[in-house]
Design a protein around this motif. Structure first.
Motif, PDB file in Angstrom:
ATOM      1  N   GLN A  59       0.821  -1.265  -0.047  1.00 55.51           N
ATOM      2  CA  GLN A  59       0.171  -0.117  -0.095  1.00 55.51           C
ATOM      3  C   GLN A  59       0.869   1.050  -0.026  1.00 55.51           C
ATOM      4  OE1 GLN A  59      -3.391  -0.753   0.319  1.00 55.51           O
ATOM      5  NE2 GLN A  59      -4.308   1.079   1.301  1.00 55.51           N
ATOM      6  N   PRO A  67      -2.784  12.585  -1.259  1.00 55.80           N
ATOM      7  CA  PRO A  67      -2.649  11.442  -1.237  1.00 55.80           C
ATOM      8  C   PRO A  67      -2.008  10.444  -2.484  1.00 55.80           C
ATOM      9  CG  PRO A  67      -4.771  11.678  -1.504  1.00 55.80           C
ATOM     10  CD  PRO A  67      -3.928  13.126  -1.383  1.00 55.80           C
ATOM     11  N   PRO A  99      -0.217   8.583  11.442  1.00 57.68           N
ATOM     12  CA  PRO A  99      -1.631   8.282  11.404  1.00 57.68           C
ATOM     13  C   PRO A  99      -2.008   7.951   9.838  1.00 57.68           C
ATOM     14  CG  PRO A  99      -1.311  10.457  12.305  1.00 57.68           C
ATOM     15  CD  PRO A  99       0.101   9.813  11.712  1.00 57.68           C
ATOM     16  N   VAL A 100      -1.421   8.290   8.949  1.00 62.03           N
ATOM     17  CA  VAL A 100      -1.600   7.759   7.427  1.00 62.03           C
ATOM     18  C   VAL A 100      -1.060   6.270   7.240  1.00 62.03           C
ATOM     19  CG1 VAL A 100      -1.143   8.221   5.028  1.00 62.03           C
ATOM     20  CG2 VAL A 100      -1.137  10.329   6.672  1.00 62.03           C
ATOM     21  N   ASP A 102      -0.892   3.993   9.870  1.00 62.31           N
ATOM     22  CA  ASP A 102      -1.906   3.199  10.498  1.00 62.31           C
ATOM     23  C   ASP A 102      -3.204   3.261   9.512  1.00 62.31           C
ATOM     24  OD1 ASP A 102      -0.373   2.728  12.484  1.00 62.31           O
ATOM     25  OD2 ASP A 102      -1.411   4.628  13.740  1.00 62.31           O
ATOM     26  N   ASP A 103      -3.879   4.027   9.230  1.00 62.89           N
ATOM     27  CA  ASP A 103      -4.935   3.947   8.036  1.00 62.89           C
ATOM     28  C   ASP A 103      -4.644   2.981   6.986  1.00 62.89           C
ATOM     29  OD1 ASP A 103      -6.495   5.813   9.829  1.00 62.89           O
ATOM     30  OD2 ASP A 103      -6.091   7.373   8.274  1.00 62.89           O
ATOM     31  N   GLU A 104      -3.385   3.340   6.300  1.00 58.65           N
ATOM     32  CA  GLU A 104      -3.290   2.478   5.089  1.00 58.65           C
ATOM     33  C   GLU A 104      -3.313   1.084   5.272  1.00 58.65           C
ATOM     34  OE1 GLU A 104      -3.518   3.353   2.130  1.00 58.65           O
ATOM     35  OE2 GLU A 104      -2.947   5.641   2.209  1.00 58.65           O
ATOM     36  N   ARG A 105      -2.572   0.628   6.519  1.00 58.51           N
ATOM     37  CA  ARG A 105      -2.287  -0.777   6.900  1.00 58.51           C
ATOM     38  C   ARG A 105      -3.443  -1.434   7.229  1.00 58.51           C
ATOM     39  NH1 ARG A 105       2.789  -2.529   8.177  1.00 58.51           N
ATOM     40  NH2 ARG A 105       3.754  -0.554   8.941  1.00 58.51           N
ATOM     41  N   ARG A 106      -4.487  -0.673   7.946  1.00 60.78           N
ATOM     42  CA  ARG A 106      -5.580  -1.083   8.000  1.00 60.78           C
ATOM     43  C   ARG A 106      -6.675  -1.578   6.833  1.00 60.78           C
ATOM     44  NH1 ARG A 106      -5.735   2.348  12.814  1.00 60.78           N
ATOM     45  NH2 ARG A 106      -6.568   3.732  11.402  1.00 60.78           N
ATOM     46  N   ASP A 107      -6.416  -0.541   5.809  1.00 61.25           N
ATOM     47  CA  ASP A 107      -7.114  -0.735   4.671  1.00 61.25           C
ATOM     48  C   ASP A 107      -6.400  -1.838   3.621  1.00 61.25           C
ATOM     49  OD1 ASP A 107      -9.020   0.281   2.550  1.00 61.25           O
ATOM     50  OD2 ASP A 107      -7.444   0.682   1.363  1.00 61.25           O
ATOM     51  N   ARG A 110      -7.584  -4.881   5.253  1.00 58.61           N
ATOM     52  CA  ARG A 110      -9.149  -5.302   4.964  1.00 58.61           C
ATOM     53  C   ARG A 110      -9.482  -5.811   3.377  1.00 58.61           C
ATOM     54  NH1 ARG A 110     -12.478  -2.829   1.673  1.00 58.61           N
ATOM     55  NH2 ARG A 110     -11.050  -1.338   1.358  1.00 58.61           N
TER      56      ARG A 110
END
Length: 217
Positions: A59, A67, A99-100, A102-107, A110
């Motif tokens: 990612q 982005p 923060p970016v 963490d969001d990218e890793r979660r996405d 998923r």
């Protein structure tokens, strides 16, 4: 050279592999796509070579507020990989990107669950791996993926893309055994400028493409 869409670019890339003398010596080949844009391209290559297709989950880390400008990448649960020259140029620290990331890793996790549909990732140890993307701009995502794949001990690691920045292509040669890029325009600004149709690839398209290969396995 301008491609009609990713499928046509994939067919052109597949045709290149079918004419490459080295292809006859490639053994136990697997094609891995960088999702999402690399999937329709990689599918055409895998179909032409009659080999398995899977995704290599990586990612892009985008600049806050911009982005699409990649400044690094995350792969699986490994520490993020950064383009430090880009960070220095933009005046951004790694901590500002937490923060970016963490969001990218979660996405990423998923989407991986959705794409794999309960199937394990294809093993690559001692296999010939062709990693495919729809284009190489900064190469941050491909670089991170190649580094990760190298730790999994493939027999040979090949990066393939229809179009790329000349600088990115040269840089990738430090991470792959071969880098195949059909078009390296001198005045490269973005991957999308070299496609007539560069619509976003949806998760549904990725799932449908992978499902067709899983069904044939």
């Amino acid at each position: 050279m301008r491609f009609q869409d990713r499928r046509q670019a994939g067919r052109d890339l597949a045709a290149w592999f079918l004419e490459w003398p080295e292809t006859e010596r490639l053994t136990d080949v697997v094609v891995l796509a960088l999702p999402r844009g690399g999937v329709p391209v990689a599918a055409e290559v895998a179909r032409a070579l009659h080999v398995p297709l899977d995704v290599e989950m990586a990612q892009k880390i985008g600049m806050p507020g911009r982005p699409k400008l990649g400044v690094g990448a995350v792969v699986h649960d490994e520490p993020p990989s950064f383009d430090h020259e880009m960070l220095n140029y933009l005046g951004i620290t790694e901590d500002e990107l937490l923060p970016v990331i963490d969001d990218e890793r979660r996405d990423m996790h998923r989407r991986e669950r959705r794409y794999r549909m309960g199937r394990p990732a294809l093993h690559v140890r001692h296999r010939t791996v062709i990693l495919v993307d729809d284009g190489l701009a900064t190469g941050a995502t491909a670089r991170a993926a190649l580094r990760h794949l190298r730790t999994r001990n493939p027999r040979r690691l090949i990066l393939a893309a229809p179009v790329g920045s000349p600088d990115a292509v040269v840089d990738m040669r430090d991470y792959a055994d071969n880098v195949i890029c059909l078009h390296m325009p001198e005045h490269f600004r973005a991957v999308g400028q070299w496609y007539a149709n560069f619509d976003k690839v949806s998760d549904d398209e990725v799932v449908d493409t992978l499902r067709s290969f899983y069904a044939a396995a």
